[in-house]
Write an enzyme that holds these catalytic residues in place. Structure first.
Site, PDB file in Angstrom:
ATOM      1  N   HIS A  56     -99.450 -13.981 -49.100  1.00 41.52           N
ATOM      2  CA  HIS A  56     -99.385 -14.779 -47.871  1.00 41.52           C
ATOM      3  C   HIS A  56     -99.186 -13.829 -46.695  1.00 41.52           C
ATOM      4  O   HIS A  56     -98.530 -12.789 -46.821  1.00 41.52           O
ATOM      5  CB  HIS A  56     -98.215 -15.754 -47.920  1.00 41.52           C
ATOM      6  CG  HIS A  56     -98.412 -16.886 -48.872  1.00 41.52           C
ATOM      7  ND1 HIS A  56     -97.721 -18.073 -48.743  1.00 41.52           N
ATOM      8  CD2 HIS A  56     -99.219 -17.031 -49.962  1.00 41.52           C
ATOM      9  CE1 HIS A  56     -98.091 -18.895 -49.704  1.00 41.52           C
ATOM     10  NE2 HIS A  56     -98.993 -18.282 -50.467  1.00 41.52           N
ATOM     11  N   GLU A  58     -97.289 -13.889 -44.143  1.00 41.47           N
ATOM     12  CA  GLU A  58     -95.899 -13.596 -43.789  1.00 41.47           C
ATOM     13  C   GLU A  58     -95.297 -12.520 -44.682  1.00 41.47           C
ATOM     14  O   GLU A  58     -94.650 -11.589 -44.201  1.00 41.47           O
ATOM     15  CB  GLU A  58     -95.029 -14.859 -43.886  1.00 41.47           C
ATOM     16  CG  GLU A  58     -95.521 -16.021 -43.075  1.00 41.47           C
ATOM     17  CD  GLU A  58     -96.373 -16.989 -43.879  1.00 41.47           C
ATOM     18  OE1 GLU A  58     -97.377 -16.548 -44.494  1.00 41.47           O
ATOM     19  OE2 GLU A  58     -96.052 -18.193 -43.881  1.00 41.47           O
ATOM     20  N   CYS A  86     -93.988 -21.503 -46.171  1.00 40.89           N
ATOM     21  CA  CYS A  86     -93.724 -22.210 -47.423  1.00 40.89           C
ATOM     22  C   CYS A  86     -92.356 -21.751 -47.948  1.00 40.89           C
ATOM     23  O   CYS A  86     -91.718 -20.864 -47.370  1.00 40.89           O
ATOM     24  CB  CYS A  86     -94.817 -21.903 -48.438  1.00 40.89           C
ATOM     25  SG  CYS A  86     -94.796 -20.180 -49.026  1.00 40.89           S
ATOM     26  N   CYS A  89     -92.233 -17.900 -48.692  1.00 39.45           N
ATOM     27  CA  CYS A  89     -92.166 -17.065 -47.493  1.00 39.45           C
ATOM     28  C   CYS A  89     -90.837 -17.248 -46.752  1.00 39.45           C
ATOM     29  O   CYS A  89     -90.255 -16.279 -46.278  1.00 39.45           O
ATOM     30  CB  CYS A  89     -93.337 -17.358 -46.572  1.00 39.45           C
ATOM     31  SG  CYS A  89     -94.915 -16.866 -47.317  1.00 39.45           S
TER      32      CYS A  89
END
Length: 157
Positions: A56, A58, A86, A89
């Protein structure tokens, strides 16, 4: 925490980064880490191209920032992201002791920064992240919505 003009500038960079994910058919989410007025890390989703469920934007940006800083504690930084994090993260942000997160649009299906749950400010965790949301929300949401509309039109998801 209120938004600033700098938040808009840095979020525009995160949106630029998000658009790069489209080059490899990934969900267009981008992240930028800023310290003392300077970008020290930037990333976009790479799950599809890397075959990595943890790739991801992040987390990739957090890893880069830790390398630049030379420590796992991300003191004195702000992370700008185009979508509410999410749970994975958000957990990484808490563990990295991230002081501040600015995100563009909420995620009503998986948001862990206040939409579905709030890991970033959970009362039993040992760190809380200051959150500003809604910065360039419409632009970020439009990018994500158009991506999924295209996939549906192509019969992929």
């Amino acid at each position: 925490m209120p938004r600033t003009m700098d938040d808009i500038i840095w979020m525009r960079l995160a949106l630029e980064e998000a658009r790069l994910a489209l080059d490899h058919d990934d969900v267009p989410i981008g992240a930028v880490v800023v310290r003392e007025g300077e970008v020290i890390a930037r990333a976009h989703n790479r799950r599809e191209i890397d075959g990595d469920p943890t790739a991801h934007a992040e987390l990739l940006a957090i890893r880069q920032a830790a390398t630049v800083i030379g420590h796992w504690r991300l003191e004195g930084v702000t992370l700008y992201c185009t979508l509410e994090p999410c749970a994975m993260c958000a957990g990484g942000m808490v563990l990295a002791r991230l002081p501040r997160l600015v995100y563009a649009t909420s995620d009503p299906k998986a948001g862990a920064g206040g939409s579905i749950m709030n890991l970033l400010n959970h009362p039993v965790l040992n760190h809380r992240v200051a959150v500003t949301h809604g910065v360039l929300a419409e632009e970020a949401a439009a990018l994500i919505v158009s991506f999924f509309a295209k996939l549906r039109a192509e019969g992929q998801k």
